[in-house]
Design an enzyme around this catalytic site. Structure first.
Site, PDB file in Angstrom:
ATOM      1  N   SER A 215       0.855  -1.190   0.000  1.00 12.74           N
ATOM      2  CA  SER A 215       0.000   0.000   0.000  1.00 12.74           C
ATOM      3  C   SER A 215       0.887   1.234   0.000  1.00 12.74           C
ATOM      4  CB  SER A 215      -0.909   0.005   1.230  1.00 12.74           C
ATOM      5  OG  SER A 215      -0.139   0.109   2.418  1.00 12.74           O
ATOM      6  N   LYS A 216       0.249   2.407   0.014  1.00  8.94           N
ATOM      7  CA  LYS A 216       0.997   3.667  -0.062  1.00  8.94           C
ATOM      8  C   LYS A 216       1.946   3.841   1.116  1.00  8.94           C
ATOM      9  CE  LYS A 216      -2.253   6.252  -2.928  1.00  8.94           C
ATOM     10  NZ  LYS A 216      -3.165   7.391  -3.032  1.00  8.94           N
ATOM     11  N   ARG A 217       1.613   3.231   2.256  1.00  7.50           N
ATOM     12  CA  ARG A 217       2.501   3.411   3.419  1.00  7.50           C
ATOM     13  C   ARG A 217       3.853   2.715   3.220  1.00  7.50           C
ATOM     14  NH1 ARG A 217       2.196  -1.055   6.881  1.00  7.50           N
ATOM     15  NH2 ARG A 217       0.602  -2.570   6.297  1.00  7.50           N
ATOM     16  N   GLY A 219       5.503   3.126   0.503  1.00  8.53           N
ATOM     17  CA  GLY A 219       6.231   3.967  -0.457  1.00  8.53           C
ATOM     18  C   GLY A 219       5.492   4.033  -1.774  1.00  8.53           C
TER      19      GLY A 219
END
Length: 482
Positions: A215-217, A219
């Site tokens: 996911s975006k967390r 990167g």
């Protein structure tokens, strides 16, 4: 290969997303035979332009008794889901509208009562073969009767992809294994419509380093993100192929696109989840940066330095290296040397602006106060090296003209060595601080010609020559002592 725009989810579909998608795929070097931008025998290729086709086939299923009208409101369906959850049952549709007489259902719809269309799932398990996962079976009770056309007339994903795949003669459906649970609904649709079922291959999920879903967390997660970071398309393609797939032999990791085309097979895809390793991607990216040759590498360096503001506010970078040089030849040749100097030390091209600071953002005051330089500044011979090197440069005629050569520079440094007794790092670290602001950095024989030639170019941001740096450093030292 077909590029099809699946845009029936109105809230999440905008023209800019389609433009970005096409731009990203083209940047990756992927090419398609059919699509919204190139046409093809099964156009249109945007699902929003095919709504009449979907409605026609949905009505056919209703008329054949393979689908039925559902008059349940969203509130009723929500209550069903909540009741099932409270009773620890799967929240599947009860099928309450299945038994409505077709003539009655038709009359209610004609009278204006809102209704969706649901597929009638057969009373037997749904089986299919997956190239990656083998033979798969789902109980019909687990699947329930899915909506294929909403009450507002918009079709759902699992329905439209079946219609499109069949009409566009798609033979292989290759996608992430998060779609595995969608497949029985789609297989049931193929069977209801009397169409052959394509080959399915569900690729392994990609996890982050913590083994949670990527996911975006973790990167960057979009192609545009990786492009902005300065990951080269060939590195990204090479790395993505290795996620969940291993070549014969299993030891080789670097492949050209042509080699991947020849060696890839779905039979060697593993069902095990793949972990996205940024360091592995950066390792591959370093390899492809080193393999990248001018003029392409020079244009890429120009683009990243310009985007960061390193080259000054008025510098417009060339955005496409294949369409000609957009700066003066002398300047382009100089930037080629800058690229050659800086790129061996980066994993990603967005690291270039920081590396380029020693060329474009010389700051003598910062050099004298930088914590990293404190140890060198405290050495007993450092002040003497500063003094003698300053005198040598200010007296040198070639340095005055901005034409100090590596050979001349070496002679001056040897004179400083003889006069101060400093040698090794006690000699070179202080000199490097004067010239670059840091005690570590690239080799002088490569750096000096770049600084000198750059100082004579008409750049938006002036590159200080060696002499100008020595003068600035001297003023900063004097101010520091005062």
């Amino acid at each position: 290969m077909v590029l099809r725009i699946e845009d029936t989810d109105v809230e999440r579909s905008e023209a800019r997303f389609e433009d970005q998608l096409i731009a990203d795929l083209k940047w990756l070097g992927l090419d398609w035979n059919e699509g919204p931008d190139v046409g093809g025998p099964y156009a249109p290729y945007r699902q929003s332009d095919r709504l009449e086709i979907y409605r026609e086939h949905a009505e056919r299923l209703v008329n054949e008794g393979k689908a039925y009208l559902c008059f349940c409101s969203e509130a009723e369906l929500q209550k069903e889901r909540e009741r099932a959850q409270a009773e620890h049952r799967q929240p599947i549709y009860s099928g309450k509208c299945r038994a409505i007489d077709p003539a009655e259902a038709k009359g209610r719809r004609t009278g204006g009562e809102p209704c969706a269309i649901r597929l009638r799932i057969p009373e037997h398990p749904i089986r299919f073969h997956d190239i990656v996962h083998g033979d798969v079976e789902f109980s019909n009770e687990v699947v329930s009767d899915p909506i294929i056309l909403r009450s507002n007339g918009m079709p759902v994903y699992n329905y439209v992809v079946v219609i499109d795949d069949a009409l566009m003669k798609i033979t292989h459906v290759i996608r992430g294994d998060d779609h595995l649970s969608n497949t029985p609904k789609q297989v049931a649709l193929y069977e209801a419509l009397g169409w052959p079922v394509p080959e399915f291959a569900h690729l392994s999920t990609i996890l982050g380093s913590d083994r949670e879903r990527l996911s975006k967390r973790h990167g960057a997660t979009s192609i545009a993100n990786f492009r902005e970071m300065g990951v080269l398309p060939e590195a990204l393609v090479n790395y993505l192929v290795l996620l969940g797939w291993a070549p014969p032999g299993g030891t080789r990791e670097i492949f050209t696109r042509e080699e991947l085309v020849n060696e890839f097979s779905l039979e060697r895809v593993t069902p095990s989840a793949a972990v996205f390793d940024m360091e592995k991607l950066y390792w591959l990216n370093r390899h492809y940066i080193k393999e990248c040759r001018p003029p392409r590498l020079t244009f890429l360096v120009l683009e990243f330095l310009a985007r960061s503001g390193t080259l000054g506010p008025n510098h417009i970078p060339p955005l496409d290296w294949e369409h000609g040089i957009l700066v003066e030849q002398e300047m382009f040749d100089w930037f080629s040397k800058v690229a050659e100097l800086l790129t061996p030390s980066v994993d990603r091209l967005d690291q270039l602006p920081k590396r380029a600071s020693l060329i474009f953002n010389y700051d003598a005051k910062a050099a004298l106060t930088a914590p990293d330089n404190a140890e060198v500044l405290a050495w007993p011979n450092t002040e003497a090296v500063f003094d003698r090197f300053t005198v040598k440069i200010l007296e040198d005629e070639s340095a005055k003209a901005g034409k100090l050569t590596p050979e001349c520079f070496k002679l001056l440094v040897n004179e400083v060595k003889a006069e101060t007794g400093a040698k090794g790092k006690e000699l070179f670290h202080p000199i490097r601080i004067i010239i670059t602001g840091s005690h570590s950095g690239p080799e002088f024989d490569k750096l000096i010609p770049i600084l000198e030639a750059g100082s004579l170019l008409n750049l938006a941001k002036h590159v200080p020559s060696v002499r100008e740096r020595v003068e600035q450093f001297g003023r900063a030292r004097a101010a520091n002592k005062g």
